[in-house]
Scaffold this active site. Structure first.
Site, PDB file in Angstrom:
ATOM      1  N   SER A 137       0.856  -1.189   0.000  1.00 57.35           N
ATOM      2  CA  SER A 137       0.000   0.000   0.000  1.00 57.35           C
ATOM      3  C   SER A 137       0.890   1.236   0.000  1.00 57.35           C
ATOM      4  CB  SER A 137      -0.856   0.026   1.275  1.00 57.35           C
ATOM      5  OG  SER A 137      -1.522   1.272   1.388  1.00 57.35           O
ATOM      6  N   TYR A 150      -1.583  -0.578  10.581  1.00 52.64           N
ATOM      7  CA  TYR A 150      -1.708  -0.893   9.151  1.00 52.64           C
ATOM      8  C   TYR A 150      -0.508  -0.325   8.387  1.00 52.64           C
ATOM      9  CZ  TYR A 150      -3.698  -1.203   4.446  1.00 52.64           C
ATOM     10  OH  TYR A 150      -3.905  -1.483   3.114  1.00 52.64           O
TER      11      TYR A 150
HETATM   12  N1  LIG Z   1      -8.735  -1.081  -0.990  1.00 56.93           N
HETATM   13  C1  LIG Z   1      -7.702  -0.263  -0.867  1.00 56.93           C
HETATM   14  O1  LIG Z   1      -7.845   0.980  -0.992  1.00 56.93           O
HETATM   15  C2  LIG Z   1      -6.328  -0.805  -0.608  1.00 56.93           C
HETATM   16  C3  LIG Z   1      -5.250   0.079  -0.699  1.00 56.93           C
HETATM   17  C4  LIG Z   1      -3.965  -0.401  -0.470  1.00 56.93           C
HETATM   18  C5  LIG Z   1      -3.780  -1.724  -0.187  1.00 56.93           C
HETATM   19  N2  LIG Z   1      -4.833  -2.568  -0.086  1.00 56.93           N
HETATM   20  C6  LIG Z   1      -4.570  -3.970   0.230  1.00 56.93           C
HETATM   21  O2  LIG Z   1      -5.249  -4.792  -0.697  1.00 56.93           O
HETATM   22  C7  LIG Z   1      -5.492  -6.066  -0.101  1.00 56.93           C
HETATM   23  C8  LIG Z   1      -6.952  -6.438  -0.341  1.00 56.93           C
HETATM   24  O3  LIG Z   1      -7.777  -5.538   0.380  1.00 56.93           O
HETATM   25  P1  LIG Z   1      -9.202  -5.047  -0.124  1.00 56.93           P
HETATM   26  O4  LIG Z   1      -9.170  -3.581  -0.133  1.00 56.93           O
HETATM   27  O5  LIG Z   1      -9.595  -5.767  -1.348  1.00 56.93           O
HETATM   28  O6  LIG Z   1     -10.099  -5.440   1.136  1.00 56.93           O
HETATM   29  P2  LIG Z   1     -11.200  -6.563   1.368  1.00 56.93           P
HETATM   30  O7  LIG Z   1     -12.297  -6.457   0.386  1.00 56.93           O
HETATM   31  O8  LIG Z   1     -11.526  -6.455   2.814  1.00 56.93           O
HETATM   32  O9  LIG Z   1     -10.424  -7.916   1.068  1.00 56.93           O
HETATM   33  C9  LIG Z   1      -9.558  -8.516   1.988  1.00 56.93           C
HETATM   34  C10 LIG Z   1      -9.429  -9.983   1.617  1.00 56.93           C
HETATM   35  O10 LIG Z   1      -8.472 -10.588   2.497  1.00 56.93           O
HETATM   36  C11 LIG Z   1      -9.033 -11.763   3.027  1.00 56.93           C
HETATM   37  N3  LIG Z   1      -8.499 -12.030   4.352  1.00 56.93           N
HETATM   38  C12 LIG Z   1      -8.368 -11.169   5.389  1.00 56.93           C
HETATM   39  N4  LIG Z   1      -7.868 -11.807   6.447  1.00 56.93           N
HETATM   40  C13 LIG Z   1      -7.671 -13.106   6.074  1.00 56.93           C
HETATM   41  C14 LIG Z   1      -7.205 -14.256   6.738  1.00 56.93           C
HETATM   42  N5  LIG Z   1      -6.817 -14.212   8.017  1.00 56.93           N
HETATM   43  N6  LIG Z   1      -7.152 -15.422   6.048  1.00 56.93           N
HETATM   44  C15 LIG Z   1      -7.559 -15.478   4.761  1.00 56.93           C
HETATM   45  N7  LIG Z   1      -8.008 -14.409   4.080  1.00 56.93           N
HETATM   46  C16 LIG Z   1      -8.068 -13.245   4.736  1.00 56.93           C
HETATM   47  C17 LIG Z   1     -10.543 -11.499   3.074  1.00 56.93           C
HETATM   48  O11 LIG Z   1     -11.233 -12.737   3.009  1.00 56.93           O
HETATM   49  P3  LIG Z   1     -12.031 -13.438   4.212  1.00 56.93           P
HETATM   50  O12 LIG Z   1     -12.572 -12.360   5.098  1.00 56.93           O
HETATM   51  O13 LIG Z   1     -13.083 -14.221   3.490  1.00 56.93           O
HETATM   52  O14 LIG Z   1     -11.024 -14.303   4.856  1.00 56.93           O
HETATM   53  C18 LIG Z   1     -10.739 -10.743   1.773  1.00 56.93           C
HETATM   54  O15 LIG Z   1     -10.894 -11.637   0.698  1.00 56.93           O
HETATM   55  C19 LIG Z   1      -5.111  -5.913   1.381  1.00 56.93           C
HETATM   56  O16 LIG Z   1      -3.821  -6.433   1.596  1.00 56.93           O
HETATM   57  C20 LIG Z   1      -5.092  -4.417   1.586  1.00 56.93           C
HETATM   58  O17 LIG Z   1      -4.257  -4.013   2.631  1.00 56.93           O
HETATM   59  C21 LIG Z   1      -6.103  -2.138  -0.294  1.00 56.93           C
END
Ligand SMILES: NC(=O)c1ccc[n+]([C@@H]2O[C@H](COP(=O)([O-])OP(=O)(O)OC[C@H]3O[C@@H](n4cnc5c(N)ncnc54)[C@H](OP(=O)(O)O)[C@@H]3O)[C@@H](O)[C@H]2O)c1
Length: 269
Positions: A137, A150
């Site tokens: 990120s 985070y």
């Molecule tokens: N959205 C943004 O603006 C943004 C920006 C920078 C970085 N990111 C990064 O992008 C990645 C995806 O995030 P997102 O924004 O798409 O959020 P999200 O929709 O909340 O997705 C997170 C995913 O991670 C899985 N997860 C979380 N904890 C887990 C665990 N203990 N075991 C297995 N799976 C787990 C969740 O699945 P389950 O709950 O089904 O396990 C879900 O599929 C993350 O690493 C986040 O930090 C996002």
């Protein structure tokens, strides 16, 4: 060099991971997808029985993660790429932070992400197009107020990737750092503050898919947020501290510093 054709991705039940799976399946790639919520994974498997392998588990369970990576490699006859994408964010300030939440964020975003890469490495060594990738990120480039665990987790993961990239280059193994700005997802839906240059999930996943298939070393998006974060990253420390202090003050005044939306104030399951 060939393109990666057999890819394991964690965190695919929603958000960026789910959209990335769709983008890669549309390009004919075989994908093994990891998450705890089975319904989303089973739905993908029903639609793509030949090319999607659902692996329902918690990435912080080391033994289950190692076994799932072995299952994916056995099912696909090897692995070309792994994307450590699963992550959580828990908003908090110095006054509201709970050490058990810090532990959970670091376990998921750092330890489990690193294990995902390391457990996959022996399989990747046999691939003609090996790639280790992780979703970090821009929050790891320079920390902002309201999400210290985070930001710290993403900075740690970026550092780990940098070291791996240097170490594995001679073997032809590429290491990709995917650094999104703000992208619409379940995680960002809980942010109570305004998110500049918020990007749609599908568009972000397309950028991720292209970077993975080209085995790039860095990708960040959207462009305006990359430019802004790049500038923050290069500001002299004292100037950045002044700016960050100003942002903290503004968020506190608005009542959004370290606060999640009421509907999502329960930490991620
Ligand atoms: N959205 C943004 O603006 C943004 C920006 C920078 C970085 N990111 C990064 O992008 C990645 C995806 O995030 P997102 O924004 O798409 O959020 P999200 O929709 O909340 O997705 C997170 C995913 O991670 C899985 N997860 C979380 N904890 C887990 C665990 N203990 N075991 C297995 N799976 C787990 C969740 O699945 P389950 O709950 O089904 O396990 C879900 O599929 C993350 O690493 C986040 O930090 C996002």
């Amino acid at each position: 060099m060939a393109d990666p054709e057999r890819i394991l991705i964690t965190g695919v039940s929603s958000g960026l991971g789910h959209a990335l799976v769709e983008a890669l399946l549309a390009r004919g790639v075989r994908v093994a997808g990891v998450a705890r919520r089975g319904e989303a994974l089973r739905a993908l498997a029903e639609r793509h029985p030949e090319r999607f392998l659902p692996l329902v588990l918690d990435v912080t369970d080391s033994a289950a993660l190692r076994a799932a990576i072995a299952t994916a490699a056995a099912t696909f006859g090897g692995l070309d790429a792994v994307v450590a994408n699963a992550g959580i964010g828990i908003p908090a300030t110095a006054d509201t932070i709970r050490t058990e939440d810090v532990r959970r964020v670091l376990e998921t975003n750092v330890v489990a992400a690193i294990e995902t890469l390391l457990f996959a490495l022996p399989y990747l060594r046999k691939s003609p197009a090996p790639l280790l990738a992780a979703t970090t990120s821009m929050a790891g480039w320079r920390a902002g107020p309201g999400a210290a665990p985070y930001c710290a987790s993403k900075a740690a993961l970026i550092a780990f990737l940098d070291a791996l990239r240097a170490e594995l280059h001679a073997e032809g193994i590429r290491v990709l750092d995917i650094a999104p700005g703000f992208v619409r997802s379940e995680m960002t839906a809980r942010n109570a503050f305004a998110m500049p240059f918020l990007m749609e999930t599908h568009a972000a996943a397309e950028q991720m898919a292209r970077a993975i298939l080209r085995r790039k070393s860095h990708v960040s998006f959207p462009l305006p947020m990359t430019a802004l974060a790049w500038m923050f990253r290069r500001l002299p420390d004292r100037l950045y501290d002044l700016l960050a202090r100003h942002v903290a003050k503004k968020l506190r005044r608005e009542g959004t510093l370290g606060i999640a939306q009421a509907s999502g104030s329960t930490p991620h399951p």
